[in-house]
Design an enzyme around this catalytic site. Structure first.
Site, PDB file in Angstrom:
ATOM      1  N   TYR A   1     -12.942  -3.333   2.948  1.00 40.88           N
ATOM      2  CA  TYR A   1     -11.417  -3.603   2.542  1.00 40.88           C
ATOM      3  C   TYR A   1     -10.805  -2.586   3.527  1.00 40.88           C
ATOM      4  CZ  TYR A   1      -7.024  -4.951   0.902  1.00 40.88           C
ATOM      5  OH  TYR A   1      -5.447  -4.700  -0.053  1.00 40.88           O
TER       6      TYR A   1
ATOM      7  N   ASP B   1     -12.057   3.793   8.320  1.00 36.09           N
ATOM      8  CA  ASP B   1     -11.399   4.041   7.686  1.00 36.09           C
ATOM      9  C   ASP B   1     -11.222   4.637   6.078  1.00 36.09           C
ATOM     10  OD1 ASP B   1      -9.157   3.123   5.369  1.00 36.09           O
ATOM     11  OD2 ASP B   1      -9.745   0.988   5.801  1.00 36.09           O
TER      12      ASP B   1
ATOM     13  N   LYS C   1      -4.711   7.438  -0.734  1.00 38.70           N
ATOM     14  CA  LYS C   1      -5.448   7.756  -1.933  1.00 38.70           C
ATOM     15  C   LYS C   1      -5.375   8.966  -2.132  1.00 38.70           C
ATOM     16  CE  LYS C   1      -8.016   2.988  -2.204  1.00 38.70           C
ATOM     17  NZ  LYS C   1      -7.481   2.354  -2.729  1.00 38.70           N
TER      18      LYS C   1
HETATM   19  C1  LIG Z   1     -10.790   1.395   2.852  1.00 34.66           C
HETATM   20  C2  LIG Z   1      -9.576   1.310   2.250  1.00 34.66           C
HETATM   21  N1  LIG Z   1      -8.638   0.447   3.560  1.00 34.66           N
HETATM   22  C3  LIG Z   1      -7.144   0.880   3.353  1.00 34.66           C
HETATM   23  C4  LIG Z   1      -6.794   0.234   1.945  1.00 34.66           C
HETATM   24  C5  LIG Z   1      -4.853   0.164   1.764  1.00 34.66           C
HETATM   25  O1  LIG Z   1      -4.315   1.362   1.548  1.00 34.66           O
HETATM   26  P1  LIG Z   1      -3.275   0.370   0.444  1.00 34.66           P
HETATM   27  O2  LIG Z   1      -3.779  -0.354  -0.303  1.00 34.66           O
HETATM   28  O3  LIG Z   1      -2.527   1.951   0.208  1.00 34.66           O
HETATM   29  O4  LIG Z   1      -2.144  -0.082   1.105  1.00 34.66           O
HETATM   30  C6  LIG Z   1      -7.202   0.169   1.209  1.00 34.66           C
HETATM   31  C7  LIG Z   1      -6.780   0.064  -0.688  1.00 34.66           C
HETATM   32  O5  LIG Z   1      -7.834  -0.264  -1.049  1.00 34.66           O
HETATM   33  C8  LIG Z   1      -8.300   0.272   1.006  1.00 34.66           C
HETATM   34  O6  LIG Z   1      -9.614   0.910  -0.203  1.00 34.66           O
END
Ligand SMILES: Cc1ncc(COP(=O)(O)O)c(C=O)c1O
Length: 438
Positions: free
Chosen positions: A146, A243, A271
């Site tokens: 994700y 990511d 996060k």
């Molecule tokens: C690996 C990863 N990338 C991007 C995101 C998106 O981040 P945000 O919810 O702060 O937009 C998340 C959110 O859970 C994530 O787990």
């Protein structure tokens, strides 16, 4: 009947549902059986609901409070900054400079870095930059990863079995052309990536991945997988994006890239970066990052009213300082190791087929036999047990999110006693689910 019902909670939840669609402000927060869950307070390793029930929190808001909820150092830094400098929307502040310097020092792939408020913005800009620099159309992601809510990546996360191998958008309203421009491969299958790059030769702008797909628990990269991706990306002129929104900070100040030694071109962070305050980042090679329009006239447009907000940036800086000063990673890794070892022997003893997985502070148990290498393997997970024991665990005052494949987290505020209680509570919870099936 909700697990959290009481008059007060039910009344508050009804007020929420009357004015907030679904009664919550993000998808996945309205959990079956917990429709009346209203959070009143958080502190360290715990939260308290509006009924006054206290839970040890392993959900941890999907990962941010690595130091524990309401960390006094981080929160004091945010409050002090808020009192002295507000959002200006012109120029830069001292705290933004200091944070960028720390990040560039700490994270191997970062030569330059930009701040955003959310992880979705960071991954959005990473892909836009990759397309700008390559002039190419496609991006490649992995089933189970994700990367946020935007159209290029909002697909193929926790897919039903029949949709694996097809495009499985998370939302309506995504243009078919956009869906078509994202290639989805199985994680840990470098041959599939090679085939996709060959098939779309010269037209794949970016490969984006969670180096450990934590959005489906914890599927570890097989030895050599990340190395092959690095080689393939370099060979095909494709931008490799890690990511690290979950793995960054939580698995080490330098992210998982520091642990595995395979360095991407671009990295996204979020996060745990500010222990719960809304700060995320995108960084990488200077030759790429310098294409953003923060340098006037450069082609990749980048903007955000709240980017680099002094108070949240100060929270991030205080988080980095505390991670450097205190044995945070040592502590959370040790608790994670203890929990994984304890859970493994618990399930052995109970004769329950289980794969206890995780890394550092993150742990998850899949209820299945055999190896877990990609999302297909997780289709064998006993979902009823996965969710069922977590609902029972709430009766023990322990909270792991009762949704399929969700991971759990230790923070610096958790203790060895918490691990003992987790193991005892899990045994009681799992035993009750087993008994109910007999
Ligand atoms: C690996 C990863 N990338 C991007 C995101 C998106 O981040 P945000 O919810 O702060 O937009 C998340 C959110 O859970 C994530 O787990």
């Amino acid at each position: 009947m909700s697990l959290t019902s009481s008059d007060t909670a039910a009344r508050l939840a009804a007020r929420a549902a009357a004015v907030i669609p679904g009664g919550v402000n993000s998808g996945q927060r309205r959990v079956p059986g917990l429709e009346d869950l209203v959070i009143a307070a958080t502190s360290g390793s715990t939260f308290t609901d509006e009924n006054g029930r206290v839970y040890t929190d392993y959900h941890a808001a999907f990962g941010p409070p690595l130091l524990g909820h309401n960390d006094p150092d981080v929160d004091a830094a945010a409050a002090a900054a808020a009192r002295s400098v507000g959002l200006m929307g012109v120029g830069v502040t001292r705290v933004e400079i200091e944070l960028a310097e720390r990040l560039v020092d700490a994270v191997p792939s970062l030569e330059k870095v930009l701040l955003t408020a959310t992880g979705s913005e960071a991954t959005f800009h990473a892909l836009r930059l990759a397309r700008t620099v390559t002039g190419r159309r496609y991006v490649l992601k992995f089933q189970g990863c994700y990367h946020g809510w935007h159209d290029a990546v909002a697909m193929n996360v926790i897919s039903p079995a029949e949709r694996v191998g097809t495009k499985d958008p998370l939302s309506g309203g995504i243009l078919p052309e956009v869906l078509a421009a994202t290639i989805v491969c199985p994680f840990n299958d470098a041959d599939a990536v090679e085939r996709a790059l060959d098939e779309h030769d010269g037209d794949v702008a970016a490969i984006i991945l969670e180096p450990i797909p934590h959005n489906i628990g914890a599927v570890l990269p097989k030895p050599g997988f990340l190395e092959r991706l690095r080689e393939l990306a370099t060979k095909h002129g494709t931008v490799l994006v890690y990511d690290e929104v979950i793995t960054g900070f939580r698995h080490g100040l330098g992210g998982y890239q520091e642990a595995c030694g395979v360095i991407p071109d671009l990295t996204t962070l979020g996060k745990a970066m500010a222990n719960g305050w809304p700060v995320s980042a995108l960084g990488g090679k200077a030759e790429l990052m310098d294409l953003f329009s923060t340098t006037p006239g450069r082609p990749a447009f980048f903007a955000g009213t709240f980017n680099g907000h002094p108070a949240t940036t100060a929270a991030a800086l205080a988080t980095v300082e505390k991670l450097q000063r205190d044995p945070v990673h040592e502590h959370v890794f040790r608790l994670g190791d203890r929990a994984r070892a304890g859970l493994t022997s618990l399930y052995d003893r109970l004769g329950v087929p289980a794969v206890v997985s995780g890394f550092g502070s993150v742990f998850v148990t899949y209820f299945l036999d055999g190896l877990v290498e990609n999302y297909d393997d997780l289709l064998r997970n006993d979902v009823e047990m996965f969710i069922g024991y977590r609902r029972e665990l709430m009766k023990e005052g322990i909270f792991e999110l009762p949704l399929n494949l969700k991971r759990s987290h230790f923070s610096y505020a958790h203790t060895d006693d918490d691990v003992d209680r987790l193991l005892e509570g899990t045994e009681a919870a799992v035993t009750r689910v087993l008994d109910s099936r007999r």
